[in-house]
Design a protein around this motif. Sequence first.
Motif, PDB file in Angstrom:
ATOM      1  N   ALA A  37       0.937  -1.104   0.102  1.00  0.00           N
ATOM      2  CA  ALA A  37       0.032   0.015  -0.042  1.00  0.00           C
ATOM      3  C   ALA A  37       1.061   1.356  -0.093  1.00  0.00           C
ATOM      4  CB  ALA A  37      -0.953  -0.152   1.147  1.00  0.00           C
ATOM      5  N   ASP A  38       0.882   1.993  -1.335  1.00  0.00           N
ATOM      6  CA  ASP A  38       1.491   3.018  -1.338  1.00  0.00           C
ATOM      7  C   ASP A  38       3.213   3.052  -0.660  1.00  0.00           C
ATOM      8  OD1 ASP A  38       2.656   5.960  -1.353  1.00  0.00           O
ATOM      9  OD2 ASP A  38       0.718   6.089  -1.958  1.00  0.00           O
ATOM     10  N   HIS A  39       3.308   3.834   0.226  1.00  0.00           N
ATOM     11  CA  HIS A  39       4.821   3.805   0.817  1.00  0.00           C
ATOM     12  C   HIS A  39       5.026   2.578   1.499  1.00  0.00           C
ATOM     13  CE1 HIS A  39       8.369   5.532   2.718  1.00  0.00           C
ATOM     14  NE2 HIS A  39       8.052   5.247   3.815  1.00  0.00           N
ATOM     15  N   GLY A  40       4.293   1.739   1.730  1.00  0.00           N
ATOM     16  CA  GLY A  40       4.467   0.290   2.068  1.00  0.00           C
ATOM     17  C   GLY A  40       5.512  -0.289   1.051  1.00  0.00           C
ATOM     18  N   LEU A  41       5.578   0.077  -0.087  1.00  0.00           N
ATOM     19  CA  LEU A  41       6.363  -0.578  -1.290  1.00  0.00           C
ATOM     20  C   LEU A  41       7.814  -0.248  -0.975  1.00  0.00           C
ATOM     21  CD1 LEU A  41       6.569  -1.646  -4.081  1.00  0.00           C
ATOM     22  CD2 LEU A  41       6.403   0.472  -5.244  1.00  0.00           C
ATOM     23  N   ASP A  42       8.201   0.830  -0.295  1.00  0.00           N
ATOM     24  CA  ASP A  42       9.378   1.256   0.082  1.00  0.00           C
ATOM     25  C   ASP A  42       9.879   0.029   1.084  1.00  0.00           C
ATOM     26  OD1 ASP A  42      10.630   4.124  -0.656  1.00  0.00           O
ATOM     27  OD2 ASP A  42       8.652   4.194  -0.718  1.00  0.00           O
ATOM     28  N   HIS A  43       8.903  -0.225   1.888  1.00  0.00           N
ATOM     29  CA  HIS A  43       9.292  -1.284   3.296  1.00  0.00           C
ATOM     30  C   HIS A  43       9.331  -2.427   2.609  1.00  0.00           C
ATOM     31  CE1 HIS A  43       8.345   2.051   5.705  1.00  0.00           C
ATOM     32  NE2 HIS A  43       7.332   1.864   6.031  1.00  0.00           N
ATOM     33  N   ALA A  44       8.674  -2.996   1.490  1.00  0.00           N
ATOM     34  CA  ALA A  44       8.733  -4.285   0.942  1.00  0.00           C
ATOM     35  C   ALA A  44      10.037  -4.496   0.260  1.00  0.00           C
ATOM     36  CB  ALA A  44       7.493  -4.472   0.118  1.00  0.00           C
ATOM     37  N   VAL A  45      10.311  -3.484  -0.537  1.00  0.00           N
ATOM     38  CA  VAL A  45      11.533  -3.444  -1.352  1.00  0.00           C
ATOM     39  C   VAL A  45      12.735  -3.705  -0.400  1.00  0.00           C
ATOM     40  CG1 VAL A  45      13.123  -2.257  -2.944  1.00  0.00           C
ATOM     41  CG2 VAL A  45      10.703  -2.443  -3.425  1.00  0.00           C
ATOM     42  N   ALA A  46      12.647  -2.756   0.644  1.00  0.00           N
ATOM     43  CA  ALA A  46      13.975  -2.770   1.567  1.00  0.00           C
ATOM     44  C   ALA A  46      13.856  -4.218   2.219  1.00  0.00           C
ATOM     45  CB  ALA A  46      13.573  -1.750   2.687  1.00  0.00           C
ATOM     46  N   ALA A  47      12.726  -4.790   2.507  1.00  0.00           N
ATOM     47  CA  ALA A  47      12.907  -5.847   3.307  1.00  0.00           C
ATOM     48  C   ALA A  47      13.288  -7.284   2.126  1.00  0.00           C
ATOM     49  CB  ALA A  47      11.602  -6.294   3.916  1.00  0.00           C
ATOM     50  N   GLY A  48      13.178  -7.046   1.098  1.00  0.00           N
ATOM     51  CA  GLY A  48      13.631  -7.940  -0.009  1.00  0.00           C
ATOM     52  C   GLY A  48      12.273  -8.734  -0.432  1.00  0.00           C
ATOM     53  N   LEU A  49      11.250  -8.331  -0.300  1.00  0.00           N
ATOM     54  CA  LEU A  49      10.073  -9.027  -0.544  1.00  0.00           C
ATOM     55  C   LEU A  49       9.778  -8.605  -1.962  1.00  0.00           C
ATOM     56  CD1 LEU A  49       7.616  -8.200   2.476  1.00  0.00           C
ATOM     57  CD2 LEU A  49       9.069 -10.335   2.019  1.00  0.00           C
ATOM     58  N   ILE A  50       9.245  -9.690  -2.864  1.00  0.00           N
ATOM     59  CA  ILE A  50       8.904  -9.769  -4.017  1.00  0.00           C
ATOM     60  C   ILE A  50       7.112  -9.253  -4.124  1.00  0.00           C
ATOM     61  CG2 ILE A  50       8.508 -10.829  -6.454  1.00  0.00           C
ATOM     62  CD1 ILE A  50      10.619 -12.727  -5.532  1.00  0.00           C
ATOM     63  N   VAL A  51       7.152  -8.001  -4.520  1.00  0.00           N
ATOM     64  CA  VAL A  51       5.523  -7.473  -4.627  1.00  0.00           C
ATOM     65  C   VAL A  51       4.860  -7.804  -5.868  1.00  0.00           C
ATOM     66  CG1 VAL A  51       4.319  -5.393  -4.244  1.00  0.00           C
ATOM     67  CG2 VAL A  51       6.440  -5.619  -2.993  1.00  0.00           C
ATOM     68  N   ALA A  52       3.769  -8.282  -5.709  1.00  0.00           N
ATOM     69  CA  ALA A  52       2.964  -8.605  -6.674  1.00  0.00           C
ATOM     70  C   ALA A  52       2.098  -7.475  -7.368  1.00  0.00           C
ATOM     71  CB  ALA A  52       1.790  -9.763  -6.595  1.00  0.00           C
ATOM     72  N   VAL A  53       1.537  -6.646  -6.416  1.00  0.00           N
ATOM     73  CA  VAL A  53       1.070  -5.529  -6.895  1.00  0.00           C
ATOM     74  C   VAL A  53       1.191  -4.435  -5.761  1.00  0.00           C
ATOM     75  CG1 VAL A  53      -1.581  -4.444  -7.350  1.00  0.00           C
ATOM     76  CG2 VAL A  53      -0.915  -6.814  -7.656  1.00  0.00           C
ATOM     77  N   ALA A  54       1.373  -3.119  -6.285  1.00  0.00           N
ATOM     78  CA  ALA A  54       1.348  -1.966  -5.426  1.00  0.00           C
ATOM     79  C   ALA A  54       0.256  -1.250  -5.586  1.00  0.00           C
ATOM     80  CB  ALA A  54       2.606  -1.183  -5.718  1.00  0.00           C
ATOM     81  N   VAL A  55      -0.658  -0.787  -4.634  1.00  0.00           N
ATOM     82  CA  VAL A  55      -1.555   0.124  -4.915  1.00  0.00           C
ATOM     83  C   VAL A  55      -1.734   1.133  -4.013  1.00  0.00           C
ATOM     84  CG1 VAL A  55      -2.966  -1.341  -3.211  1.00  0.00           C
ATOM     85  CG2 VAL A  55      -4.510  -0.188  -4.894  1.00  0.00           C
ATOM     86  N   GLY A  56      -2.264   2.286  -4.549  1.00  0.00           N
ATOM     87  CA  GLY A  56      -2.433   3.710  -3.806  1.00  0.00           C
ATOM     88  C   GLY A  56      -2.455   4.701  -4.810  1.00  0.00           C
ATOM     89  N   ASP A  57      -2.287   6.024  -3.973  1.00  0.00           N
ATOM     90  CA  ASP A  57      -2.125   7.209  -4.900  1.00  0.00           C
ATOM     91  C   ASP A  57      -0.704   7.417  -5.298  1.00  0.00           C
ATOM     92  OD1 ASP A  57      -1.389   8.203  -2.527  1.00  0.00           O
ATOM     93  OD2 ASP A  57      -3.127   9.042  -2.223  1.00  0.00           O
ATOM     94  N   MET A  58       0.125   6.805  -4.675  1.00  0.00           N
ATOM     95  CA  MET A  58       1.681   6.869  -4.733  1.00  0.00           C
ATOM     96  C   MET A  58       2.043   8.392  -4.491  1.00  0.00           C
ATOM     97  SD  MET A  58       2.099   3.652  -5.628  1.00  0.00           S
ATOM     98  CE  MET A  58       0.961   2.346  -6.040  1.00  0.00           C
ATOM     99  N   ASP A  59       1.585   8.869  -3.457  1.00  0.00           N
ATOM    100  CA  ASP A  59       2.136  10.115  -3.205  1.00  0.00           C
ATOM    101  C   ASP A  59       3.159  10.043  -1.998  1.00  0.00           C
ATOM    102  OD1 ASP A  59       0.437   9.381  -1.043  1.00  0.00           O
ATOM    103  OD2 ASP A  59      -0.280  11.172  -0.470  1.00  0.00           O
ATOM    104  N   SER A  60       3.525   9.177  -1.461  1.00  0.00           N
ATOM    105  CA  SER A  60       4.350   8.777  -0.646  1.00  0.00           C
ATOM    106  C   SER A  60       5.433   7.819  -0.894  1.00  0.00           C
ATOM    107  CB  SER A  60       3.814   8.612   0.949  1.00  0.00           C
ATOM    108  OG  SER A  60       2.950   7.616   0.783  1.00  0.00           O
ATOM    109  N   VAL A  61       5.295   7.125  -1.698  1.00  0.00           N
ATOM    110  CA  VAL A  61       6.486   6.142  -2.365  1.00  0.00           C
ATOM    111  C   VAL A  61       7.741   6.812  -2.976  1.00  0.00           C
ATOM    112  CG1 VAL A  61       5.591   5.548  -4.795  1.00  0.00           C
ATOM    113  CG2 VAL A  61       6.900   3.703  -3.554  1.00  0.00           C
ATOM    114  N   SER A  62       8.821   6.535  -2.695  1.00  0.00           N
ATOM    115  CA  SER A  62       9.885   7.204  -3.276  1.00  0.00           C
ATOM    116  C   SER A  62      10.188   6.534  -4.600  1.00  0.00           C
ATOM    117  CB  SER A  62      11.291   6.372  -2.547  1.00  0.00           C
ATOM    118  OG  SER A  62      11.655   4.996  -2.665  1.00  0.00           O
ATOM    119  N   PRO A  63      10.588   7.175  -5.567  1.00  0.00           N
ATOM    120  CA  PRO A  63      10.903   6.876  -6.993  1.00  0.00           C
ATOM    121  C   PRO A  63      11.835   5.746  -7.109  1.00  0.00           C
ATOM    122  CG  PRO A  63      11.184   9.435  -6.851  1.00  0.00           C
ATOM    123  CD  PRO A  63      10.934   8.673  -5.313  1.00  0.00           C
TER     124      PRO A  63
END
Length: 214
Positions: A37-63
Amino acid sequence: MTPPTEPAVTVVVVAGGDPPTSEEIARLPGNPVVVAADHGLDHAVAAGLIVAVAVGDMDSVSPEALTTAEQSGTRIERHPPDKDQTDLELALELAARLADRVIVIGVGGGRLDHLIGNLNVLASSAWAGVEIEAWLGNAQAVVVRGHRAIEVEPGTTVSLFALGGPARVTTTGLNWPLNDEVLDPLTSRGVSNRATTPTPQITVSEGVVLAVIP
């Protein structure tokens, strides 16, 4: 001949609160389906998780996290900033279509209003057919509809909160049992019970309860 039972599907939703701990990551089931969920993508990538879907307005996720996810094949579902649902609610809506069980991590931290809203949205009737729980470091919040057993060490504190209205509850394996009794959402009666067995049983015949292991 009875057809084989389909294996249960667990979806891990990574929210944008505190980064999940290494202990939480280690406890996750193997090869989970991950929804960020949005900025959770940063957490997932940092933890080495393979994300199937990222969802949200993407206003707080890092480029950087967004680029990494896109290069690894993550599907990005963008929503407009002016929306009626939080990013976590959108992620849960997606996860509930895929899963039998949903584990939410990264839900704590940040703003108090977000935490209260996130814990409440876990109990939405929209995903009543899915087992949902949230991990917050060493704490856990488990949504109970119908019947559910909770795995804890004997002596662990277990608090029960009715959400959205009164709930009729029966428990076993807790020091102060409830026997088809009503928990009101505006009282503290269910707070600070204690497990007497490794698998306390909670049955909710009416309403919905959040079982919190702090």
